[in-house]
Design a protein around this motif. Structure first.
Motif, PDB file in Angstrom:
ATOM      1  N   ARG A 293       6.616 -77.169  17.842  1.00 55.52           N
ATOM      2  CA  ARG A 293       7.279 -75.869  17.728  1.00 55.52           C
ATOM      3  C   ARG A 293       6.273 -74.734  17.929  1.00 55.52           C
ATOM      4  O   ARG A 293       5.102 -74.872  17.563  1.00 55.52           O
ATOM      5  CB  ARG A 293       7.869 -75.748  16.321  1.00 55.52           C
TER       6      ARG A 293
ATOM      7  N   TRP B 164       5.582 -70.791  16.910  1.00 53.16           N
ATOM      8  CA  TRP B 164       5.996 -69.787  15.927  1.00 53.16           C
ATOM      9  C   TRP B 164       5.377 -68.453  16.305  1.00 53.16           C
ATOM     10  O   TRP B 164       4.185 -68.381  16.601  1.00 53.16           O
ATOM     11  CB  TRP B 164       5.476 -70.140  14.532  1.00 53.16           C
TER      12      TRP B 164
ATOM     13  N   VAL C  88      10.939 -63.658  21.504  1.00 50.51           N
ATOM     14  CA  VAL C  88      11.354 -65.069  21.573  1.00 50.51           C
ATOM     15  C   VAL C  88      11.754 -65.388  23.021  1.00 50.51           C
ATOM     16  O   VAL C  88      11.370 -66.420  23.586  1.00 50.51           O
ATOM     17  CB  VAL C  88      12.504 -65.364  20.589  1.00 50.51           C
TER      18      VAL C  88
ATOM     19  N   TRP D 251      14.947 -73.657  23.602  1.00 54.68           N
ATOM     20  CA  TRP D 251      15.023 -72.552  22.626  1.00 54.68           C
ATOM     21  C   TRP D 251      14.754 -73.042  21.214  1.00 54.68           C
ATOM     22  O   TRP D 251      14.227 -72.294  20.381  1.00 54.68           O
ATOM     23  CB  TRP D 251      16.412 -71.903  22.677  1.00 54.68           C
ATOM     24  N   ALA D 252      15.141 -74.303  20.919  1.00 56.06           N
ATOM     25  CA  ALA D 252      14.992 -74.808  19.548  1.00 56.06           C
ATOM     26  C   ALA D 252      13.525 -74.960  19.153  1.00 56.06           C
ATOM     27  O   ALA D 252      13.214 -75.173  17.992  1.00 56.06           O
ATOM     28  CB  ALA D 252      15.717 -76.142  19.414  1.00 56.06           C
ATOM     29  N   LYS D 253      12.632 -74.874  20.130  1.00 64.62           N
ATOM     30  CA  LYS D 253      11.204 -75.057  19.824  1.00 64.62           C
ATOM     31  C   LYS D 253      10.487 -73.737  19.546  1.00 64.62           C
ATOM     32  O   LYS D 253       9.259 -73.708  19.458  1.00 64.62           O
ATOM     33  CB  LYS D 253      10.515 -75.782  20.982  1.00 64.62           C
TER      34      LYS D 253
ATOM     35  N   ASP E 282      10.351 -70.296  17.021  1.00 66.06           N
ATOM     36  CA  ASP E 282      10.869 -69.756  15.765  1.00 66.06           C
ATOM     37  C   ASP E 282      10.034 -68.559  15.335  1.00 66.06           C
ATOM     38  O   ASP E 282       8.944 -68.335  15.856  1.00 66.06           O
ATOM     39  CB  ASP E 282      10.833 -70.854  14.693  1.00 66.06           C
TER      40      ASP E 282
ATOM     41  N   PRO F 299      10.304 -67.355   5.892  1.00 64.16           N
ATOM     42  CA  PRO F 299      11.311 -67.514   6.948  1.00 64.16           C
ATOM     43  C   PRO F 299      12.077 -66.212   7.154  1.00 64.16           C
ATOM     44  O   PRO F 299      12.110 -65.355   6.267  1.00 64.16           O
ATOM     45  CB  PRO F 299      12.241 -68.609   6.405  1.00 64.16           C
TER      46      PRO F 299
ATOM     47  N   HIS G  43      19.750 -61.170  15.952  1.00 63.94           N
ATOM     48  CA  HIS G  43      20.587 -62.327  16.313  1.00 63.94           C
ATOM     49  C   HIS G  43      21.426 -62.029  17.558  1.00 63.94           C
ATOM     50  O   HIS G  43      21.597 -62.889  18.416  1.00 63.94           O
ATOM     51  CB  HIS G  43      21.468 -62.719  15.123  1.00 63.94           C
TER      52      HIS G  43
END
Ligand code: NDP
Ligand code: MG
Length: 387
Positions: A171, A173, A223, A234-236, A238, A299, A309
């Protein structure tokens, strides 16, 4: 080493002026780098002064009026160009090896495409190029080392990923300071002023990105930028809240190791790295006092930053959606800065405009520019209704 020859676009802005400062230091240190071309939009006097000081051969400005104004301030043999095609011309010149794109907004896209298309090295501060035109940039299939990001989080990821196999990355970050209003109760946000939004807790930047840091639209853009630069999934990617802005990014590896990049919040450090990469020079503008630093990571709260979002969803949708998000955000931020709409209305306007957009493929620059025009017009209508 042959001297690198630079075209600096956006030379009068926050990143541009810091780049000029870096260039003066490099010159004083005898580093082999020369300036071929400088460009900006409207501020012709500081642009002309920088061009004379650095001996630029060519200068670009926003339009014909600025071109006439700057002509009188420059030696006769300095070429003057204007408009979007002028920026493209400067980037393609034979006597340019490296383009630093520090223009703000979607206006930077054509220059990014022109620089990569002409095989130039690209120092990229203009994140909007990747937000609105990431698919077009990827379609050019640039050498992964041809784009050296200047945005601090991406400069960090670029450095952290040197020598790391992509299959070993669990991931990526990036960190967010939380912006000017991170400690306010959400109910108080309707009353905040433009002046309060412009007081960023850790970074000194241009007005648009400072407001985008308070809504966290900037982080959603980042992002999207990280996706186009470094990830296939995209899931990788954060985001962590990190109020001190000392850790810029982290790379978590499959074996549980986490690599982090830390540095002072001084954009001259990533700017200098983009200009001298792969070399690293001494005498930085600032050093991090490491003893006694506390580093908090948390987080992202689920509800505090609605615009984050909305814009991220536009990014994952792809096509023309992120171009509409960027254009609408630019109009909404300007309206907020002129005190025509409230701070929460930026998020409401984004939601309204994106909710009505019919997404098209972003396979041509004209499609991106048409979406940009549509997003702007719709956001202006939202502002009129909201008043
Ligand atoms: P500024 O608003 O301070 O500066 C923008 C620059 O772009 C100015 O030189 C402006 O010229 C020029 N410009 C605007 N429109 C045009 C145009 N159509 N043609 C040519 N030049 C144009 O912005 P920043 O320096 O803050 O940001 C620049 C980019 O870097 C943005 O994409 C931002 O997101 C990114 N970035 C900035 C950071 C920062 O610390 N500031 C950090 C990370 C990324 P003029 O003013 O003369 O009209
Ligand atoms: Mg950043």
């Amino acid at each position: 080493m042959n001297a690198r020859r630079l075209a600096l676009l956006g030379a009068t802005g926050s990143i541009g002026v810091q780049t000029l400062d870096v260039l003066r230091t490099l010159k004083a240190e005898g580093y082999p780098l020369s300036v071929t071309a400088l460009a900006a939009g409207t501020r012709v006097e500081p642009l002309a002064a920088a061009a004379r000081e650095l001996g630029a051969r060519a200068v670009g400005v926003g339009g014909p009026d600025e071109a006439r104004a700057i002509r009188t301030l420059l030696p006769g043999d300095v070429e003057v160009v204007h408009g979007p095609s002028g920026l493209e011309q400067l980037t393609r010149r034979d006597d340019v090896d490296l383009v630093l794109n520090a223009v703000v907004g979607a206006a930077g896209l054509r220059a990014t495409l022109a620089a990569l298309g002409a095989g130039k090295l690209l120092g990229l501060a203009n994140k909007e190029s990747l937000v609105v035109g990431g698919e077009l940039v990827r379609a050019l299939g640039p050498d992964p080392e041809a784009i050296i990001p200047v945005d601090s989080e991406h400069a960090a990821l670029f450095q952290l990923l040197q020598g790391v196999e992509r299959s070993e990355v669990e991931r990526l970050w990036i960190t967010a300071s939380g912006g000017a209003f991170r400690d306010l109760p959400p109910a108080a946000l309707a009353q905040v002023t433009a002046a309060q939004a412009l007081a960023h807790p850790t970074w000194q930047m241009g007005p648009r990105i400072t407001v985008d840091s308070a809504t966290l639209v900037n982080k959603a853009f980042e992002v999207i930028e990280a996706y186009h630069l470094f990830a296939e999934d995209w899931a990788k990617i954060d985001v962590l809240l990190h109020p001190q802005s000392i850790i810029h990014a982290l790379v978590e590896l499959v074996d549980g190791t986490v690599l982090a990049q830390l540095g002072p919040h001084d954009m001259r450090i990533p700017i200098r790295y983009a200009l001298t990469h792969p070399a690293r020079l001494g005498q930085p503008p600032a050093r991090l006092p490491l003893g006694g630093q506390s580093l908090d990571l948390a987080p992202m709260p689920p509800d505090r930053y609605p615009a984050f979002h909305t814009v991220l969803e536009a990014g994952t949708t792809g096509g023309t959606a992120p171009a509409v998000a960027n254009a609408a955000d630019e109009v909404l931020v300007a309206a907020f800065l002129e005190e025509r709409i409230s701070f929460p209305a930026i998020a409401e306007g984004l939601d309204d405009v994106l909710g009505r957009h019919r997404v098209q493929p972003a396979d041509r620059v004209e499609a991106v520019e048409a979406a940009d025009g549509w997003g702007r017009a719709e956001a202006r209508r939202f502002v009129e209704r909201a008043r």
